[in-house]
Design a protein around this motif. Structure first.
Motif, mmCIF file in Angstrom:
data_model
loop_
_atom_site.group_PDB
_atom_site.id
_atom_site.type_symbol
_atom_site.label_atom_id
_atom_site.label_comp_id
_atom_site.label_asym_id
_atom_site.label_seq_id
_atom_site.Cartn_x
_atom_site.Cartn_y
_atom_site.Cartn_z
ATOM 1 N N TRP B 96 1.002 -1.329 -0.068
ATOM 2 C CA TRP B 96 0.179 0.020 0.048
ATOM 3 C C TRP B 96 0.753 1.151 -0.060
ATOM 4 O O TRP B 96 0.119 2.527 -0.033
ATOM 5 C CB TRP B 96 -1.076 0.265 1.063
ATOM 6 C CG TRP B 96 0.050 0.029 2.565
ATOM 7 C CD1 TRP B 96 0.338 -1.380 3.452
ATOM 8 C CD2 TRP B 96 0.486 1.017 3.596
ATOM 9 N NE1 TRP B 96 0.379 -0.552 4.591
ATOM 10 C CE2 TRP B 96 1.162 0.715 4.754
ATOM 11 C CE3 TRP B 96 0.470 2.505 3.053
ATOM 12 C CZ2 TRP B 96 1.430 1.325 4.999
ATOM 13 C CZ3 TRP B 96 0.513 3.193 4.475
ATOM 14 C CH2 TRP B 96 0.948 2.830 5.534
ATOM 15 N N LYS B 279 -7.835 4.289 3.615
ATOM 16 C CA LYS B 279 -7.118 3.226 3.890
ATOM 17 C C LYS B 279 -5.345 4.169 3.728
ATOM 18 O O LYS B 279 -5.195 3.494 5.196
ATOM 19 C CB LYS B 279 -6.485 2.351 2.627
ATOM 20 C CG LYS B 279 -6.713 0.807 3.723
ATOM 21 C CD LYS B 279 -7.405 -1.020 2.376
ATOM 22 C CE LYS B 279 -8.516 -0.850 2.954
ATOM 23 N NZ LYS B 279 -9.145 -1.980 2.725
ATOM 24 N N HIS B 280 -4.745 4.512 3.360
ATOM 25 C CA HIS B 280 -4.112 4.890 3.496
ATOM 26 C C HIS B 280 -3.209 5.954 4.560
ATOM 27 O O HIS B 280 -2.685 6.157 5.493
ATOM 28 C CB HIS B 280 -3.206 5.733 2.026
ATOM 29 C CG HIS B 280 -2.821 4.638 1.400
ATOM 30 N ND1 HIS B 280 -3.698 4.799 -0.096
ATOM 31 C CD2 HIS B 280 -2.220 3.838 0.988
ATOM 32 C CE1 HIS B 280 -3.809 4.210 -1.288
ATOM 33 N NE2 HIS B 280 -1.966 3.459 -0.861
ATOM 34 N N THR B 445 -5.861 -3.483 -1.396
ATOM 35 C CA THR B 445 -4.353 -3.493 -1.401
ATOM 36 C C THR B 445 -5.780 -4.308 0.451
ATOM 37 O O THR B 445 -6.389 -3.592 0.631
ATOM 38 C CB THR B 445 -4.033 -1.944 -0.268
ATOM 39 O OG1 THR B 445 -5.423 -0.802 -0.185
ATOM 40 C CG2 THR B 445 -3.068 -1.569 -1.205
#
Ligand code: SF4
Ligand code: SF4
Ligand code: SF4
Lengths: 314, 455
Positions: B96, B279-280, B445
């Motif tokens: 990711w 998500k990051h 990811t």
């Protein structure tokens, strides 16, 4: 060894400090092996003399005699003489008389020059070897080398270093002095400055300004190699003098190995009581114009000076 | 079908990432002008300081270091954002990371350049700076700093440049016609004849791998020796064995926070929503939480061990720090960079991204304050029998500080016009690897502990 220049200097030094005779008897006494412990200087572009045989200068401060000049009603004369002799910029007391508390409630006065530490934190951290030990054990500063990072000031655990924050305001005669690390006059903007045991006087066999000026003869200049010390009025055998008077060094536990010894006291030899309320008189810089505490304002066309306050000794 | 989907994704990726390189808005020009004005003001302040000396600053013989050193530690701290974090993520194959690494590496390079200037501005004799090379002594921690910061800067530049090569080649090929002759030449030159052959790719991957491994110990050494400038002295608060790791963790902590901020800004203005997903932010938030807890632990240990014994000077320092003149700053640090961010990350209520960004901004503000309370109060404590030292930064110091921060942002903004801020080839590669659903990088990811996860 005895025939070289150094011997001459030494004799001169002793002659001036006492005028003489009984000394020669003591001259032969074994030197304290202090020199062997001395840290090799990081690099010594300048030295007090070109001789191989070095001195091991030290100072002994007999506080039994020091009343901070309060009895005389004058500012501490050591500090004042140092200022006048070196045209020290405003605010700088290379030898400062601190007021300390006695265990029983009174106060005593502690004159504090640079301790010329043998394991000197200031010398250790200097990135360009602008501050260094000369072969006589004195910590000098080469002001033409110093880059003004002030790391040495952060490292000195006794706050004995000062910085020329701006172009120092000095009397015109200061400009006539010939600069050398032994006699850093006139002070140079953007460099660090401090007491250097009046190395130029020691080289010529004279006593430092502060030692000569002290009216109570508190300060003794000593040489471990000769095992002698003198305050200008008497000469003592250094090792005995230290041993018999409970000599100590300030913050000994730090391991800096100062070359300045204190003999505890509160000026009792001149009749000063521990509880004596008289305060230290402020020293003066006759050439001062207050620029030490002044910063220029934002606008270049306006003389909008801003004054600030900085911690000063009480 | 799959191949076509990947292709579509790649085209969209290129279009989005390249668009800031080809289109410039009025707002951008205005912003750059504003930054330049602030930098110019900082320069004016510096010229004044050169003229009248450091007497223009609030520093004096007792407190002889000030804002410049605070900024130095802060910027060097932020620089750990980058390379260290992206290197760790690369070495651990956290997939990711791909859209994040470029920005992280850029933060490192820019922060190092600005940070390394600070001690130079602080010098009383800046024109003698070459003495450090001519007469440098390795016994001085300052020399350790110089060596390790220059190697970190060099390493980071290489590490930023290597993964850029394929992207530069891409720009050379795609933007050739639209961009100016100078830009074209620049891209051709910097691409080093990249043709994307398997052999070239293999070599590049290898080189990047080696750099990623080397940069980690260098990065750790950098902040360790920065801390040594303080901990090699006999000062209360600085005279501490834990300072090396304390500074390193603090650096990574504020570094992650900086990446989060930069990501959020570029995500918004450059429309990178597809690549920088929630998500990051969440993953980086977890990393941030981890370092926050370690930092909290170290802070606690640091003050408890001295507070328990109360050695005289340490006692003065603690009083100054926790009850006295600096108490406001100290507790502000505790609240803004430890307590609130902790709550923001742990209590998962509300949208992730604003939550993480708020935490990140607070952390960076708090960590700047923390650097202030590391540097200044220790100097205020009297080592001889006199009063506490005083320090109030002057307009010169504040102006130079503002100029430094503006310069930091400015270099960033300019870089963003020259080079893609997202590593196109790496993101594309990652997309190919996880091709089953091409819709969003986010979906691809996998959920899991980012640091332990392997391909
Ligand atoms: S007292 Fe300070 S300045 Fe003097 S030698 Fe020792 S550490 Fe250096
Ligand atoms: S201020 Fe000068 S003497 Fe002190 S460490 Fe820096 S270069 Fe050396
Ligand atoms: S030895 Fe010289 S420089 Fe040092 S305090 Fe005395 S007069 Fe000043």
């Amino acid at each position: 060894m005895e025939g070289d220049n150094k011997g001459l200097n030494r004799r001169e030094f002793l002659k001036k400090s006492l005028g003489a005779a009984g000394l020669l008897a003591i001259l032969g006494t074994p030197a304290v092996p202090l020199l062997s412990q001395r840290k090799a200087s990081a690099s010594a572009p300048h030295s007090a003399s070109g001789n191989k045989k070095a001195h091991a200068w030290c100072m002994v401060i007999d506080m039994k005699k020091c009343d901070g000049c309060t009895g005389l009603g004058v500012p501490p004369q050591c500090t004042q003489a140092c200022i006048m002799g070196h045209y020290a910029p405003e605010g700088m007391k290379w030898i400062e008389v601190y007021e300390q508390k006695l265990p029983g409630g009174g106060r005593f006065f502690q004159p504090t020059p640079c301790y010329q530490c043998e394991n000197a934190p200031c010398v250790n951290v200097c990135p360009v070897a602008a501050t260094y030990h000369n072969e006589d054990g004195i910590v000098l500063i080469d002001h033409h080398r110093c880059i003004g990072c002030r790391f040495c000031m952060a490292a000195c655990p006794y706050q004995r270093r000062f910085f020329n924050w701006g172009t120092p305001k000095l009397p015109p005669e200061a400009a006539l002095a010939e600069y050398s690390p032994l006699y850093p006059v006139p002070a140079i903007k953007g460099t660090v400055i401090k007491c250097m045991f009046c190395a130029h006087f020691l080289r010529d066999g004279k006593l430092p300004y502060c030692v000569a000026a002290c009216p109570r003869k508190v300060l003794y200049m000593g040489d471990f190699n000769e095992d002698l010390a003198s305050n200008g009025a008497e000469v003592v055998k250094l090792s005995k003098f230290l041993d018999e008077n409970n000599a100590y060094r300030y913050k000994e536990a730090l391991g800096t190995q100062p070359r300045v010894w204190y003999l505890p006291g509160h000026g009792q030899e001149f009749g000063r009581e521990a509880e004596d309320p008289r305060e230290l008189k402020p020293t003066v810089w006759p050439w001062a114009d207050g620029s030490y505490e002044r910063r220029r304002g934002v606008w270049p066309w306006k003389e909008s000076d801003i004054w600030t306050w900085e911690a000063r000794p009480k | 079908m799959k191949a076509r989907a990947v292709e579509g994704f790649n085209q969209r990726l290129e279009r989005t990432v390249f668009s800031p390189l080809t289109h410039t808005t009025k707002g951008y020009y205005a912003f750059v002008l504003l930054l330049m004005a602030i930098v110019a003001w900082g320069l004016y302040a510096y010229v004044t300081q050169l003229r009248y000396g450091l007497s223009m600053t609030g520093m004096r013989n007792v407190v002889m270091w000030g804002l410049y050193l605070v900024n130095f530690v802060f910027f060097i701290g932020i620089s750990h954002a980058g390379t260290l974090i992206s290197a760790i993520l690369r070495v651990t194959h956290a997939g990711w990371r791909t859209p994040v690494t470029r920005m992280a590496e850029l933060i490192t390079v820019v922060a190092l350049m600005v940070g390394a200037l600070m001690p130079l501005i602080d010098l009383g004799h800046p024109e003698r700076v070459w003495y450090l090379i001519a007469y440098g002594r390795f016994q001085s921690p300052l020399m350790w700093d110089i060596v390790s910061i220059t190697s970190y800067l060099t390493g980071s530049l290489i590490y930023l440049y290597l993964p850029l090569i394929p992207d530069i080649a891409l720009m050379r090929d795609r933007l050739g016609r639209t961009s100016s002759a100078i830009k074209r030449k620049l891209y051709t030159f910097l691409a080093l004849g990249w043709r994307n052959t398997p052999e070239q790719r293999h070599r590049l991957e290898k080189a990047i791998g080696i750099m990623a491994l080397t940069i980690i110990p260098i990065a750790i050494s950098v902040h360790t020796v920065v801390s040594f400038v303080f901990s090699m002295t006999l000062r209360p608060g600085w005279d501490s064995t834990v300072f090396g790791i304390y500074f390193v963790i603090g650096a990574i902590f504020s570094g992650i926070a900086s990446i989060l901020i930069v990501m959020a800004i570029f995500r918004k203005f450059y429309h990178l929503e597809e690549y920088l997903t929630e998500k990051h932010f969440r993953y980086l938030g977890y990393l941030m939480l981890t370092t926050l807890l370690i930092y909290l632990y170290l802070t606690f240990g640091e003050y408890l061990t001295v507070g328990y014994k109360l050695e005289v000077e340490e006692k003065h320092l603690l009083e100054l720090l926790m009850l006295g003149g600096n108490a406001a700053w100290f507790w502000l640090f505790v609240v803004t960079s430890l307590i609130i961010p902790f709550l923001l990350i742990v209590i998962r209520r509300g949208p992730t991204i604003p939550r993480m960004v708020t935490a990140a901004v607070l952390i960076n503000v708090g960590m700047w304050i923390k650097r202030f309370v590391i540097v200044i109060p220790s100097l205020q404590v009297p080592l001889m029998p006199f009063d506490f030292g005083a320090y109030t930064p002057t307009w010169v110091e504040w102006s130079i500080t503002a100029g430094a921060f503006a310069a930091f942002i400015l270099i960033f903004a300019l870089f963003a016009k020259l080079m893609p801020l997202i590593s196109i080839w790496e993101v594309a590669e990652e997309a190919e690897k996880r091709a089953p659903s091409v819709a969003e990088v986010a979906e691809r990811t996998e959920v899991g502990l980012p640091l332990i996860k392997r391909r």
